[in-house]
Scaffold this active site. Structure first.
Site, PDB file in Angstrom:
ATOM      1  N   HIS A   1      -6.452  -1.425  11.710  1.00 17.92           N
ATOM      2  CA  HIS A   1      -5.829  -1.882  10.467  1.00 17.92           C
ATOM      3  C   HIS A   1      -6.709  -2.930   9.786  1.00 17.92           C
ATOM      4  O   HIS A   1      -7.265  -3.800  10.455  1.00 17.92           O
ATOM      5  CB  HIS A   1      -4.450  -2.475  10.803  1.00 17.92           C
ATOM      6  CG  HIS A   1      -3.599  -2.783   9.614  1.00 17.92           C
ATOM      7  ND1 HIS A   1      -3.503  -1.959   8.518  1.00 17.92           N
ATOM      8  CD2 HIS A   1      -2.789  -3.847   9.332  1.00 17.92           C
ATOM      9  CE1 HIS A   1      -2.670  -2.487   7.631  1.00 17.92           C
ATOM     10  NE2 HIS A   1      -2.243  -3.643   8.100  1.00 17.92           N
TER      11      HIS A   1
ATOM     12  N   CYS B   1      -5.156   0.524   3.750  1.00 15.86           N
ATOM     13  CA  CYS B   1      -5.240  -0.904   4.095  1.00 15.86           C
ATOM     14  C   CYS B   1      -6.637  -1.460   3.881  1.00 15.86           C
ATOM     15  O   CYS B   1      -6.808  -2.598   3.440  1.00 15.86           O
ATOM     16  CB  CYS B   1      -4.822  -1.099   5.547  1.00 15.86           C
ATOM     17  SG  CYS B   1      -5.807  -0.152   6.710  1.00 15.86           S
TER      18      CYS B   1
ATOM     19  N   GLN C   1       0.809  -1.219   0.000  1.00 16.04           N
ATOM     20  CA  GLN C   1       0.000   0.000   0.000  1.00 16.04           C
ATOM     21  C   GLN C   1       0.841   1.268   0.000  1.00 16.04           C
ATOM     22  O   GLN C   1       0.302   2.359  -0.220  1.00 16.04           O
ATOM     23  CB  GLN C   1      -0.945  -0.004   1.203  1.00 16.04           C
ATOM     24  CG  GLN C   1      -0.237   0.107   2.541  1.00 16.04           C
ATOM     25  CD  GLN C   1      -1.169  -0.083   3.734  1.00 16.04           C
ATOM     26  OE1 GLN C   1      -1.661  -1.181   3.986  1.00 16.04           O
ATOM     27  NE2 GLN C   1      -1.418   0.987   4.467  1.00 16.04           N
TER      28      GLN C   1
END
Lengths: 233, 120
Positions: free
Chosen positions: A168, A25, A19
């Site tokens: 995340h 993410c 990324q």
């Protein structure tokens, strides 16, 4: 349920992506889940476009209107599934490649849709249900607290204390029954997580985290998606 | 449990990466200092900094992260923790740059996956 299961060995997982310096993410977790679902529906593994989500998905939480998917500033996998459902699908990675920035305009081309969402749902907190959904429906989009991931190199991560504040988005691709925990002198079952920080991070881009007690909140937000079988259309 | 070790200068060094040099029979394996680790880190991850001031600041952050990795190792002994590509970032920078999950509030009407049989 099988004792060990790994979608990487069954062809449903694309190579690890990166990324870059962008908080996207959530888009990688979303594409990973749809790539797997699309593989199950069509028999073809196609890498899908995160950049489409970064540029075009501004879906908002219906319960919190100010909280919307926002490129490198963050997003949520469930909202991204909702966007994908409304937009009609996702393009291929090669048709809409990742740039690592969110300063571009949306270049979504409906005529180049490669995978479509049929439906998506959240999976209960129960670890057996998570495993069953993984085996039946393909890789799952999950959220996790990533504090231990900043320094992780290899092995089964099983911190004694870890916050469950989710920050995340990653992809659950399998589980194992016997990751050795030297200090505890016993085998530990673990989840296999695909991350989006490149192959040089962790175990070739993957993370192992122990199963059994919602470590780092890994069981808290799990989503499964089903793809439309585009072969029949 | 591996624990952090300290060099003669008192600076903490990474306990998980130790340089063993050959050609020095009888010599103790040489523990790397934080400076050496930082140098290896910059080379491995192709890091460069715009000014000496920035370099010095990143070195300080790197040292903090060595200590953090050692703490993580104690809390998470079944995994290996140490120097990664993020070792020159503060936790806040790491969160801001590489994480990106929006605050979660699942809608009440979110579809729940049906309960699947898990026996046999």
């Amino acid at each position: 349920l099988p004792e060990d299961f790994d979608w990487r060995e069954n062809g449903a997982v694309t190579p690890v992506k990166n990324q870059g310096s962008c908080g996207s993410c959530w888009s990688f977790s979303t594409t990973g889940a749809l790539e797997g679902a699309n593989f199950l529906a069509t028999g073809k593994l196609v890498s899908l476009s995160e950049q489409q989500l970064v540029d075009c998905d501004h879906e908002c939480d219906p319960e919190e209107p100010g909280s919307c998917d926002s490129g490198c500033n963050g997003g949520l996998m469930n909202s991204a599934f909702e966007y994908t459902l409304k937009a009609g699908g996702l393009m291929r990675e090669e048709d809409y490649p990742y740039t690592g920035t969110d300063r571009g305009t949306c270049k979504f081309d409906e005529s180049k849709i490669a995978a479509k969402v049929a439906n998506f749902s959240v999976v209960s907190l129960d670890e057996d249900q998570i495993a069953a959904n993984l085996v039946k429906n393909g890789p799952l989009a999950v959220a996790i607290n990533a504090v231990f991931m900043q320094t992780y190199i290899k092995g089964v991560s099983c911190p004694y204390i870890c916050s469950k504040r989710l920050d995340h988005g990653v992809l659950l691709v399998g589980y194992g029954s016997a990751g050795y925990a030297p200090v505890r002198m016993k085998d530990k079952p673990y989840w296999i997580i695909k991350n989006s920080w490149g192959e040089n991070w962790g175990e070739d881009g993957f993370y192992k985290i122990c199963r059994g007690r919602n470590v780092c909140g890994v069981d808290s937000m799990v989503s499964t998606v089903a793809a439309v079988n585009t072969n029949s259309q | 449990i591996s624990t952090a070790t300290f060099s003669a200068e008192g600076s903490e060094v990474d306990p998980f990466i130790r340089q063993v040099t050959d050609g020095h029979d009888g010599a103790e394996p040489q523990l790397l200092t934080a400076e050496h680790h930082f140098s290896l880190f910059k080379s491995r991850f192709k890091k460069s900094y715009g000014s000496q001031e920035e370099h010095d600041y990143r070195f300080k952050v790197f040292q903090d992260n060595l200590r953090r990795a050692a703490r993580h190792q104690k809390l998470d002994p079944s995994a290996s923790h140490g120097v990664t590509q993020f070792s020159d970032l503060t936790p806040r920078e790491f969160r801001r740059t590489y994480l990106g999950l929006r605050r979660l509030r699942l809608p009440k009407d979110a579809t729940e996956a049906p309960i699947l049989p898990t026996d046999n």
